[in-house]
Design an enzyme around this catalytic site. Sequence first.
Site, PDB file in Angstrom:
ATOM      1  N   GLU A 136      60.959  65.863  30.328  1.00 26.25           N
ATOM      2  CA  GLU A 136      60.478  66.813  29.325  1.00 26.25           C
ATOM      3  C   GLU A 136      59.038  67.219  29.583  1.00 26.25           C
ATOM      4  OE1 GLU A 136      61.468  65.205  25.448  1.00 26.25           O
ATOM      5  OE2 GLU A 136      63.606  65.586  25.815  1.00 26.25           O
ATOM      6  N   CYS A 145      73.553  73.340  32.306  1.00 25.87           N
ATOM      7  CA  CYS A 145      73.935  72.373  33.353  1.00 25.87           C
ATOM      8  C   CYS A 145      75.345  72.644  33.850  1.00 25.87           C
ATOM      9  CB  CYS A 145      73.799  70.944  32.838  1.00 25.87           C
ATOM     10  SG  CYS A 145      72.063  70.462  32.666  1.00 25.87           S
ATOM     11  N   GLU A 174      71.152  66.317  34.471  1.00 26.52           N
ATOM     12  CA  GLU A 174      72.170  66.791  35.417  1.00 26.52           C
ATOM     13  C   GLU A 174      71.563  67.682  36.485  1.00 26.52           C
ATOM     14  OE1 GLU A 174      72.199  66.812  32.153  1.00 26.52           O
ATOM     15  OE2 GLU A 174      74.208  66.609  31.318  1.00 26.52           O
ATOM     16  N   CYS A 201      66.960  69.112  32.330  1.00 22.90           N
ATOM     17  CA  CYS A 201      68.023  68.153  32.001  1.00 22.90           C
ATOM     18  C   CYS A 201      68.271  67.197  33.169  1.00 22.90           C
ATOM     19  CB  CYS A 201      69.328  68.888  31.714  1.00 22.90           C
ATOM     20  SG  CYS A 201      69.343  69.843  30.202  1.00 22.90           S
ATOM     21  N   ASN A 244      66.485  63.226  32.361  1.00 21.71           N
ATOM     22  CA  ASN A 244      65.768  64.393  31.831  1.00 21.71           C
ATOM     23  C   ASN A 244      64.260  64.175  31.884  1.00 21.71           C
ATOM     24  OD1 ASN A 244      66.597  62.528  29.787  1.00 21.71           O
ATOM     25  ND2 ASN A 244      66.140  63.988  28.176  1.00 21.71           N
TER      26      ASN A 244
HETATM   27  N1  THU Z   1      69.564  67.112  27.986  1.00 20.60           N
HETATM   28  C1  THU Z   1      70.032  66.710  29.206  1.00 20.60           C
HETATM   29  O1  THU Z   1      69.332  66.056  29.979  1.00 20.60           O
HETATM   30  N2  THU Z   1      71.276  67.099  29.554  1.00 20.60           N
HETATM   31  C2  THU Z   1      72.115  67.828  28.769  1.00 20.60           C
HETATM   32  O2  THU Z   1      73.180  68.230  29.214  1.00 20.60           O
HETATM   33  C3  THU Z   1      71.748  68.089  27.371  1.00 20.60           C
HETATM   34  C4  THU Z   1      70.326  67.897  27.039  1.00 20.60           C
HETATM   35  C5  THU Z   1      68.200  66.743  27.614  1.00 20.60           C
HETATM   36  C6  THU Z   1      67.260  67.900  27.530  1.00 20.60           C
HETATM   37  C7  THU Z   1      66.211  67.380  26.571  1.00 20.60           C
HETATM   38  O3  THU Z   1      65.271  66.621  27.330  1.00 20.60           O
HETATM   39  C8  THU Z   1      66.977  66.435  25.674  1.00 20.60           C
HETATM   40  O4  THU Z   1      68.192  66.131  26.343  1.00 20.60           O
HETATM   41  C9  THU Z   1      67.288  66.998  24.292  1.00 20.60           C
HETATM   42  O5  THU Z   1      67.915  68.227  24.395  1.00 20.60           O
END
Ligand code: THU
Length: 160
Positions: free
Chosen positions: A64, A115, A75, A73, A62
């Site tokens: 941000e 995702c 995925e 995310c 991920n």
């Molecule tokens: N996140 C993912 O990378 N994949 C997911 O399926 C759920 C959430 C990340 C997004 C954000 O950076 C952090 O987790 C908190 O939501």
Amino acid sequence: MKEVKIESTLTVFESFDELPKDVVSLMNKASEARLKAYAPYSKFLVGAAILLDNGEVITGNNQENASYPSGLCAERTAIYYAGAQFPEAKIVKMALTAGSQMQQTVSPIPPCGACRQAIAEYEVKQEAPIEIYFMGETGKIVKSTSLANLLPLGFDRSFL
Ligand code: THU
């Protein structure tokens, strides 16, 4: 009027010992990717590893952003890279692992709804199921033999 029941079947592995060797290797790559996630705001790190039918393994995590919705995310970071680099390849399986920097994450963390929708697109595109394995940092691992299992009543190109 009638009721319609929708069921999904998942497999739960108690630990790595029960997993096929190739999945252990894929999950280890997802864990390496997780540790490189850029998640300064949520402190929730997610790693994804994708095995393609040409043998390539694509990883992502991920990313941000100070403008929160601009982040992405793990995925989708991984699957869009796979789609961009290897448009002809089929995705065989995905391994996902997530962990918080605030506490130990021991329960399996499923992919978020957005995702699931993104992965579903590739399942339709390649006309073949994608196996998904997901876990926390440690603990049980959950397997779905297809993304469709995780997204009942999905929206796809057939409605357009
Ligand atoms: N996140 C993912 O990378 N994949 C997911 O399926 C759920 C959430 C990340 C997004 C954000 O950076 C952090 O987790 C908190 O939501």
